[in-house]
Enzyme design. Sequence first.
Site, PDB file in Angstrom:
ATOM      1  N   CYS A   1       0.743  -1.097  -0.136  1.00  0.00           N
ATOM      2  CA  CYS A   1      -0.002  -0.035  -0.155  1.00  0.00           C
ATOM      3  C   CYS A   1       0.817   1.189   0.270  1.00  0.00           C
ATOM      4  CB  CYS A   1      -1.082   0.114   0.894  1.00  0.00           C
ATOM      5  SG  CYS A   1      -1.627  -1.602   1.081  1.00  0.00           S
TER       6      CYS A   1
ATOM      7  N   ARG B   1      -4.339   1.646  -1.251  1.00  0.00           N
ATOM      8  CA  ARG B   1      -5.367   0.384   0.184  1.00  0.00           C
ATOM      9  C   ARG B   1      -4.695  -1.161  -1.849  1.00  0.00           C
ATOM     10  NH1 ARG B   1     -10.119  -2.610   2.070  1.00  0.00           N
ATOM     11  NH2 ARG B   1      -9.227  -4.016   3.676  1.00  0.00           N
ATOM     12  N   LEU B   2      -3.544  -2.040  -1.312  1.00  0.00           N
ATOM     13  CA  LEU B   2      -4.011  -2.963  -1.695  1.00  0.00           C
ATOM     14  C   LEU B   2      -4.691  -3.590  -0.889  1.00  0.00           C
ATOM     15  CD1 LEU B   2      -3.513  -4.632  -4.680  1.00  0.00           C
ATOM     16  CD2 LEU B   2      -1.319  -5.238  -2.531  1.00  0.00           C
ATOM     17  N   SER B   3      -5.778  -3.981  -1.082  1.00  0.00           N
ATOM     18  CA  SER B   3      -6.678  -4.700  -0.168  1.00  0.00           C
ATOM     19  C   SER B   3      -6.229  -6.467   0.187  1.00  0.00           C
ATOM     20  CB  SER B   3      -8.184  -4.843  -0.524  1.00  0.00           C
ATOM     21  OG  SER B   3      -8.975  -3.457  -0.869  1.00  0.00           O
ATOM     22  N   ILE B   4      -5.875  -6.750   1.391  1.00  0.00           N
ATOM     23  CA  ILE B   4      -5.772  -7.452   1.933  1.00  0.00           C
ATOM     24  C   ILE B   4      -6.357  -8.181   2.288  1.00  0.00           C
ATOM     25  CG2 ILE B   4      -4.266  -9.555   2.031  1.00  0.00           C
ATOM     26  CD1 ILE B   4      -2.046  -7.821   0.584  1.00  0.00           C
TER      27      ILE B   4
ATOM     28  N   ASN C   1       0.601   1.602   6.322  1.00  0.00           N
ATOM     29  CA  ASN C   1       1.811   0.577   4.892  1.00  0.00           C
ATOM     30  C   ASN C   1       2.380  -0.383   5.658  1.00  0.00           C
ATOM     31  OD1 ASN C   1       2.351   0.075   2.354  1.00  0.00           O
ATOM     32  ND2 ASN C   1       4.189   1.103   2.717  1.00  0.00           N
ATOM     33  N   GLY C   2       1.477  -1.779   5.436  1.00  0.00           N
ATOM     34  CA  GLY C   2       2.578  -2.641   5.732  1.00  0.00           C
ATOM     35  C   GLY C   2       1.928  -3.923   6.631  1.00  0.00           C
ATOM     36  N   GLU C   3       2.352  -4.917   7.419  1.00  0.00           N
ATOM     37  CA  GLU C   3       1.687  -5.953   7.777  1.00  0.00           C
ATOM     38  C   GLU C   3       2.284  -5.788   9.120  1.00  0.00           C
ATOM     39  OE1 GLU C   3       1.927 -10.087   5.520  1.00  0.00           O
ATOM     40  OE2 GLU C   3       3.373  -8.273   4.654  1.00  0.00           O
TER      41      GLU C   3
ATOM     42  N   ASP D   1      -5.621  -5.702  11.078  1.00  0.00           N
ATOM     43  CA  ASP D   1      -4.272  -4.984  11.173  1.00  0.00           C
ATOM     44  C   ASP D   1      -4.160  -3.844  11.844  1.00  0.00           C
ATOM     45  OD1 ASP D   1      -4.394  -4.235   8.793  1.00  0.00           O
ATOM     46  OD2 ASP D   1      -1.397  -5.759   8.962  1.00  0.00           O
TER      47      ASP D   1
END
Length: 215
Positions: free
Chosen positions: A2, A50-53, A75-77, A100
């Site tokens: 993202c 956003r990249l939806s995951i 942005n991240g995990e 998250d």
Amino acid sequence: MCGITGILNLYNPENIDEISLRQMLAFLRHRGPDQFGIYIDDWVGLGSARLSIIDLSSGQQPICNEDGTLWIVFNGEIFNYVELRPMLEARGHSFSTTTDTEVLLHLYEDMGPDCLNLLNGQFSIAIWDTRKQALFLARDRLGIRPLFYTVCDGALIFGSEIKTILQSGLRREVEAQSVCDLLAAGYVAGERTFFRGATGTERSPSTLSSAVKVP
């Protein structure tokens, strides 16, 4: 992957130019083509590509806490967010998503900057506190998720890629020492970038954690 970006007025509450913010966000389209979101008030403008995951239907950013006093773009995990969420629910926090991102927001609400000590993950974060009128910026210790920033014309400008802050009016002057570093060592050391006046955290081994409070 993202992308985040934003503008913070440092001295006076003036309208954030939504067009400028959206133009900055457009340069991050390749990082997050699924959704675009912004938050704007008199002091700050936050943007997210956003990249939806996780939580495809309701994880749109920016996300706010229960009373709308904290806003986050992320942005991240966060790898351990599943373990952290029950602790926050036990403390009375309610969740509107399963992301998250929202776990991180409530963790900051409880612990402030010390929340970083509990995180296992890779991240760059911007959280705006409307009560304190303070912006919190942070990124992971290894700089896996980059964050660039500059101060220009009375505003702090930040973004996941340097080309977003180049739209702020920052002069495109080459930082000569960075060129020397690249030729000598194959990388740019510390927080320097190839543009004078722009600071990067992509390769720094230490955690960037700063709160900017407006007057």
